[in-house]
Design an enzyme around this catalytic site. Structure first.
Site, PDB file in Angstrom:
ATOM      1  N   GLY A 270       0.731  -0.987  -0.106  1.00 17.14           N
ATOM      2  CA  GLY A 270      -0.040   0.083  -0.062  1.00 17.14           C
ATOM      3  C   GLY A 270       0.655   1.165   0.157  1.00 17.14           C
ATOM      4  O   GLY A 270       2.007   1.012   0.326  1.00 17.14           O
TER       5      GLY A 270
ATOM      6  N   ASP B  48      -2.145   1.663  12.574  1.00 16.57           N
ATOM      7  CA  ASP B  48      -1.968   2.935  12.334  1.00 16.57           C
ATOM      8  C   ASP B  48      -2.316   3.925  13.167  1.00 16.57           C
ATOM      9  O   ASP B  48      -3.233   5.013  13.395  1.00 16.57           O
ATOM     10  CB  ASP B  48      -2.728   3.680  10.848  1.00 16.57           C
ATOM     11  CG  ASP B  48      -2.037   4.928  10.476  1.00 16.57           C
ATOM     12  OD1 ASP B  48      -1.113   5.507  10.854  1.00 16.57           O
ATOM     13  OD2 ASP B  48      -2.289   5.084   9.255  1.00 16.57           O
TER      14      ASP B  48
ATOM     15  N   ARG C  30      -7.257   8.550  17.301  1.00 14.09           N
ATOM     16  CA  ARG C  30      -7.834   9.887  16.460  1.00 14.09           C
ATOM     17  C   ARG C  30      -7.758   9.647  15.138  1.00 14.09           C
ATOM     18  O   ARG C  30      -7.938  10.832  14.510  1.00 14.09           O
ATOM     19  CB  ARG C  30      -6.517  10.994  16.801  1.00 14.09           C
ATOM     20  CG  ARG C  30      -6.548  11.340  18.265  1.00 14.09           C
ATOM     21  CD  ARG C  30      -5.834  12.899  18.562  1.00 14.09           C
ATOM     22  NE  ARG C  30      -4.616  12.687  17.732  1.00 14.09           N
ATOM     23  CZ  ARG C  30      -3.778  13.895  18.051  1.00 14.09           C
ATOM     24  NH1 ARG C  30      -4.413  15.204  18.357  1.00 14.09           N
ATOM     25  NH2 ARG C  30      -2.833  14.123  17.270  1.00 14.09           N
TER      26      ARG C  30
END
Length: 509
Positions: free
Chosen positions: A23, A157, A138
């Site tokens: 990716g 992530d 977040r």
């Protein structure tokens, strides 16, 4: 539309063999490597050479440290190593999740309500675990939820994560479609309830097949989305099989006022568990340390006050998922089980008089007996599970001739692997040729064509996720006004049963 760059060169890493690109991201690329010792496939996230400023180095180091703290959780991607390559680029070596992640799935297939609930509870336990460690994610969204080889959702992530004590801060890299209003303000401030919002928005996407405030065929730019997130009510998912109590849970979790939302990810998880219980589905456990709360199954179709779904209740045992047909985790040792004699289903044979009881004395004469008590508890529970399994086997054998479907069969029944369950391959030989008018025609090869195969494709962009579309033939044309100097696409094979390639193929021209 801005064309996406080509992948950066994979670094040479001692002890690792590069296999292919997985990716491309705004700040890093992810590659598949084979580790030599111990021998296994791993995902390696490498920071882009052009992004090596002090701030991004610090973010990368923060992500490595945060994920290392949380890697023990079954729904958080495991990190194995963090280091610097010979060319100076930092990299993370992580668990390789080979199955299609939520970003690949939510626009390509209709995900059942039962699976969305199961995913939601597991992700809620992952988010709650991060919060208890003082970490806000977040950036919870489908693209940041991978799928392990065993089918579990895995959150990844943590690159823009923050400590819960600092709340707001910069929102660089945050994804607008799943972000709460308070993080889109001129002076963003967020806390645990901001992650609750983003998790609920992710579940909404799985149900609706689109982002929460996206209007199909309408204006869905950043400005329009922000305006709707701040002011528009949450639209219904558009699915008739989504029960009203689940829609109510999403409405509350995605309230524009943080104080109205669930106070914690665990509370959201328990609300989702209550929906499972109301629907007579196996209740997915919250994978939290020292979390003894149990939920009471309710009547089919509702009757439970969703707003009160997180209230602590008296000691109530949930019907064992094994007895309900859940083959997903047959090795999990479960707690005491009660069976409702009024519930539909096969009659249970009473245990023999000499069966091991499932209860233990509550009081012991001395504190020094703690270790003995724990040992007896483990032995008794294990023996009880064996006895219960035998009872269930007898009951199921007695009713094997029944053809009446049981609730949840279609979502939870698993049998031997068949050809229909095999991984769908990615297209091969994806090539793009630019015409004189500036348009680009992409073609590809289906390595294992099946009847009624279609292809899901989209243009890769620097910001956001591609807008995907389905075409019947292995070719697609990108108009000149969208092609730019360079255009990159991704494409997956979609079977007639709506399964798609585990990983889409990518190519640029």
């Amino acid at each position: 539309m801005t064309a996406r760059r080509a992948a950066s060169a994979p670094p040479t890493l001692p002890g690792y063999e590069h296999l292919r690109t997985l990716g491309l991201g705004g700040f890093a690329d992810v590659f598949l490597y084979r580790q030599e010792l111990p021998r296994r496939e791993v995902a390696v996230k490498v920071l882009l050479a052009g992004s090596l400023d002090d701030e991004l180095r610090e973010r990368f180091q923060t992500e490595a440290n945060l994920m290392a703290q949380l890697s023990h959780h079954p729904s958080i991607v495991t990190i194995y190593q963090a280091a610097f390559a010979a060319d100076g680029r930092p990299y993370l070596v992580m668990e390789y999740c080979s199955r299609a992640g939520l970003a690949e799935r939510y626009r390509a297939e209709r995900i059942s309500v039962a699976e969305v609930l199961r995913i939601g509870v597991r992700l809620a336990s992952a988010v709650e675990t991060a919060h208890r460690a003082g970490i806000l994610h977040r950036d919870i969204k489908p693209a940041n939820v991978l799928t392990t080889d065993f089918g579990w959702p895995a959150l990844t992530d943590f690159g823009i994560a923050a400590t819960t004590g600092h709340g707001g801060g910069a929102t660089v890299g945050m994804s607008i479609p799943w972000s709460p209003p308070e993080l889109l303000a001129d002076h963003p401030r967020g806390d645990e309830r901001s992650d609750v919002y983003s998790l609920a928005a992710t579940l909404y996407s799985l149900l609706a097949g689109r982002t929460p405030f996206e209007i199909p065929g309408g204006q869905n730019g950043a400005q329009q989305l922000v305006a709707r997130i701040e002011r528009a009510p949450l639209p219904p998912t558009g699915r008739e099989d989504v029960p009203t109590q689940l829609q109510a849970v999403l409405d509350r979790a995605m309230s524009k006022v943080p104080q109205v939302r669930y106070a914690s990810a665990a509370d959201l998880g328990r609300a989702l568990q209550q929906v499972e219980a109301d629907l007579r589905l196996p209740v997915t456990p919250l994978d939290l340390l020292d979390d003894p709360v149990a939920l009471e199954p309710g009547p089919v179709g509702g009757g439970q006050d969703v707003a009160d779904a997180t209230r602590l209740r008296s000691i109530v045992a949930i019907p064992d998922a094994q007895a309900a047909g859940d083959q997903e985790d047959p090795t999990r040792v479960r707690g005491p089980v009660t069976v409702d004699a009024q519930a539909p289903g096969p009659a249970f044979v009473a245990p023999a008089a000499d069966a091991v009881p499932l209860t233990l004395p509550v009081e012991l004469p001395e504190e020094e007996a703690d270790e003995q008590r724990r040992g007896r508890l483990v032995a008794a529970v294990a023996s009880g599970v064996v006895v219960l399994a035998a009872i269930i086997a007898i009951a199921l054998a007695a009713t094997s001739g029944s053809t009446d479907p049981q609730p949840g069969d279609s979502d939870f029944q698993q049998g031997p692997a068949t050809a229909a369950q095999e991984v769908v391959p990615a297209p091969r030989s994806v090539e793009g040729k630019r015409g004189d008018d500036g348009s680009v025609v992409f073609t590809w090869v289906n390595p294992d064509p099946q009847p009624d195969d279609t292809y899901l494709w989209g243009i890769l962009t620097v910001t956001g996720e591609p807008e995907l579309a389905v075409v019947p033939d292995p070719t697609v044309a990108v108009p000149a006004d969208q092609a730019g100097d360079e255009v990159c696409i991704e494409v997956s094979i979609v079977r007639a049963d709506r399964r798609s390639s585990a990983k889409p193929a990518e190519a640029c021209a």
